[in-house]
Scaffold this active site. Structure first.
Site, PDB file in Angstrom:
ATOM      1  N   HIS A 188      -2.160  13.633  -4.999  1.00 32.10           N
ATOM      2  CA  HIS A 188      -2.877  12.492  -5.562  1.00 32.10           C
ATOM      3  C   HIS A 188      -2.075  11.201  -5.441  1.00 32.10           C
ATOM      4  O   HIS A 188      -2.557  10.125  -5.788  1.00 32.10           O
ATOM      5  CB  HIS A 188      -3.203  12.788  -7.031  1.00 32.10           C
ATOM      6  N   HIS A 195      -9.571   1.148 -11.863  1.00 30.29           N
ATOM      7  CA  HIS A 195      -8.843   2.338 -11.426  1.00 30.29           C
ATOM      8  C   HIS A 195      -7.329   2.154 -11.557  1.00 30.29           C
ATOM      9  O   HIS A 195      -6.549   2.991 -11.110  1.00 30.29           O
ATOM     10  CB  HIS A 195      -9.224   2.629  -9.961  1.00 30.29           C
ATOM     11  N   LYS A 230      -0.354   7.871  -3.856  1.00 26.71           N
ATOM     12  CA  LYS A 230      -0.948   6.872  -2.963  1.00 26.71           C
ATOM     13  C   LYS A 230       0.150   5.883  -2.580  1.00 26.71           C
ATOM     14  O   LYS A 230       0.524   5.029  -3.369  1.00 26.71           O
ATOM     15  CB  LYS A 230      -2.092   6.146  -3.668  1.00 26.71           C
ATOM     16  N   LYS A 287      -3.482   1.984 -12.990  1.00 30.00           N
ATOM     17  CA  LYS A 287      -2.627   2.748 -13.900  1.00 30.00           C
ATOM     18  C   LYS A 287      -1.396   1.898 -14.171  1.00 30.00           C
ATOM     19  O   LYS A 287      -0.467   1.846 -13.360  1.00 30.00           O
ATOM     20  CB  LYS A 287      -2.205   4.085 -13.298  1.00 30.00           C
ATOM     21  N   ASP A 318       7.203  -4.114 -24.054  1.00 31.04           N
ATOM     22  CA  ASP A 318       8.017  -5.254 -24.502  1.00 31.04           C
ATOM     23  C   ASP A 318       8.190  -6.313 -23.415  1.00 31.04           C
ATOM     24  O   ASP A 318       9.139  -7.098 -23.459  1.00 31.04           O
ATOM     25  CB  ASP A 318       9.390  -4.785 -24.979  1.00 31.04           C
ATOM     26  N   ASP A 349       7.918   1.242   8.883  1.00 30.53           N
ATOM     27  CA  ASP A 349       9.267   1.178   9.442  1.00 30.53           C
ATOM     28  C   ASP A 349      10.269   1.627   8.368  1.00 30.53           C
ATOM     29  O   ASP A 349      10.015   2.597   7.667  1.00 30.53           O
ATOM     30  CB  ASP A 349       9.548  -0.217   9.987  1.00 30.53           C
TER      31      ASP A 349
END
Length: 421
Positions: free
Chosen positions: A339, A167, A341, A169, A174, A346
């Protein structure tokens, strides 16, 4: 037979045990940690030690971080960086579609490959199922080395479990630029009537070696190809002064996302904000949240009113009453499918990445999250959260208690199967 254990097949675990990370990657990670030690507040060092033990990578300083929260801006930034690539582009994503966004990225990769840049792409076989054949064919026709991750072929030798997915991404360019976050390579409105809201971090500096290490390990697990070369891990250069760390690694036996999330909540002194599209906590996380509220911590949960998965949405809502009774402030983001996350703790600690706050992300998916130890960057994420609050409706216990009886029944029935969603 239908569910099984949350473990990869034996052959895959053996492959991981044989080569989780190359010697070149280990040397680059040590050099980055030695040359750019992270200046972390004494009170947050236990978190950094936990993250080191979870993924085997130490916090590093000398990084620059850019937060991208506008969907189109992220795609444009990614394609621009691909356009400037000189040696390689590595991309790992759960969903890669052949719509206008996917085509834009494929064309950018194709132009890079035409210049002699080595372009390697991995897409999750299940997450990209509707488009994978066309996407892979389009990329291979342009000289891009594109692979399926964890293909589900039950009648073939060495099958992969359909419920264990990659899952992450990630994009590495380079060995100097890295992207990590929640956004896939697909149009924001690829689901009819729903538009996604995301958060992605673009990083430069020594942290890119950690992102590269995760990609190369995943590449090896899928292809058994050990990639090497000085250009994969160029000498780290200081990009800024932000301490960063990556707890994520491939197929590690300890659930990094869950332990990190629980530790962050237990370590909070004043405020915790959790932003997630899917909220299906286990008992350990529920107890951590309840304990934080009892300590006087302001705990806020931002979830999406817009839902794209019926059963997940019902199961998620079954936890709202429990959160409200505990004293959690619960905000329903109304305009889009939120979507993104991320978690802020603090004023000095945050995470941004691909992991939802649910059992699937904690125990079944391979995820990638960036830990940020910088008050300045945390303030920027807090500013993003303020936009969410402005676009949300706060849920009260009275409002929630008045929902229809049959909806309560449906939510509690869905909760019975929540560990499988």
């Amino acid at each position: 037979i239908a569910i099984g254990r949350p473990r990869f097949p034996k052959w895959r675990r053996q492959r991981f045990a044989g080569n989780p990370r190359s010697g070149q990657a280990d040397a680059a990670l040590v050099a980055a940690a030695t040359g750019f030690p992270a200046n972390i507040d004494w009170g947050r060092r236990p978190v950094a030690q936990l993250v080191t033990n979870l993924g085997g990578m130490k916090a590093v300083g000398g990084n620059d971080l850019q937060l991208l929260y506008e969907y189109d801006d992220t795609v444009e930034s990614l394609c621009r960086d691909i356009g400037d690539a000189r040696d390689h582009v590595h991309l790992l994503v759960y969903i890669f579609a052949d719509d206008e966004v996917g085509t834009q990225v494929v064309e950018a990769l194709g132009r890079a490959a035409g210049r002699g840049v080595s372009c390697r792409v991995m897409i999750d076989a299940l997450g990209s199922r509707p488009w994978r054949s066309r996407v892979i064919a389009a990329m291979q026709a342009r000289g891009i080395d594109a692979r399926e991750v964890l293909p589900v072929r039950p009648l073939r030798w060495r099958p992969a479990r359909a419920d264990l997915r990659n899952h992450r991404k990630l994009t590495i360019i380079d060995g100097q630029i890295g992207y990590i976050g929640s956004q896939n390579i697909v149009a924001a409105n690829f689901r009819p009537g729903i538009r996604n809201q995301e958060l992605v971090a673009r990083a430069t500096g020594p942290i890119v070696a950690q992102l590269q290490s995760v990609f190369l390990s995943d590449w090896y697990l899928e292809t058994e190809q050990q990639l090497a070369g000085d250009a994969l891990f160029p000498a780290a250069r200081q990009g800024g002064d932000v301490p960063l760390q990556l707890p994520s690694g491939p197929d590690y036996p300890v659930s990094g996302s869950e332990r990190l999330t629980v530790e962050l909540i237990y370590g909070a002194r004043e405020r915790v904000v959790i932003t997630t599209p899917y909220f299906i906590p286990d008992e350990g996380l529920i107890e951590a949240i309840q304990s934080a509220v009892l300590r006087g911590v302001d705990v806020r949960l931002i979830v999406s009113l817009v839902q794209d998965q019926l059963l997940v949405g019902l199961a998620q809502r079954s936890f709202y009453a429990e959160m409200l009774r505990a004293g959690v402030r619960l905000f329903l983001y109304e305009d889009r499918l939120l979507h993104a996350k991320h978690i802020t703790v603090d004023d000095d600690l945050a995470t941004v990445g691909s992991s939802n706050v649910d059992i699937r992300s904690f125990t079944l998916n391979a995820e990638a999250n960036l830990v940020i130890y910088a008050p300045g960057e945390v303030r920027r994420i807090r500013a993003v959260e303020e936009r969410y609050f402005a676009g949300s409706r706060e849920l009260t216990p009275e409002d929630w208690a008045g929902r229809p009886f049959m909806r309560k029944i449906a939510e509690n029935l869905a909760r019975l199967i929540s560990p499988l969603l």
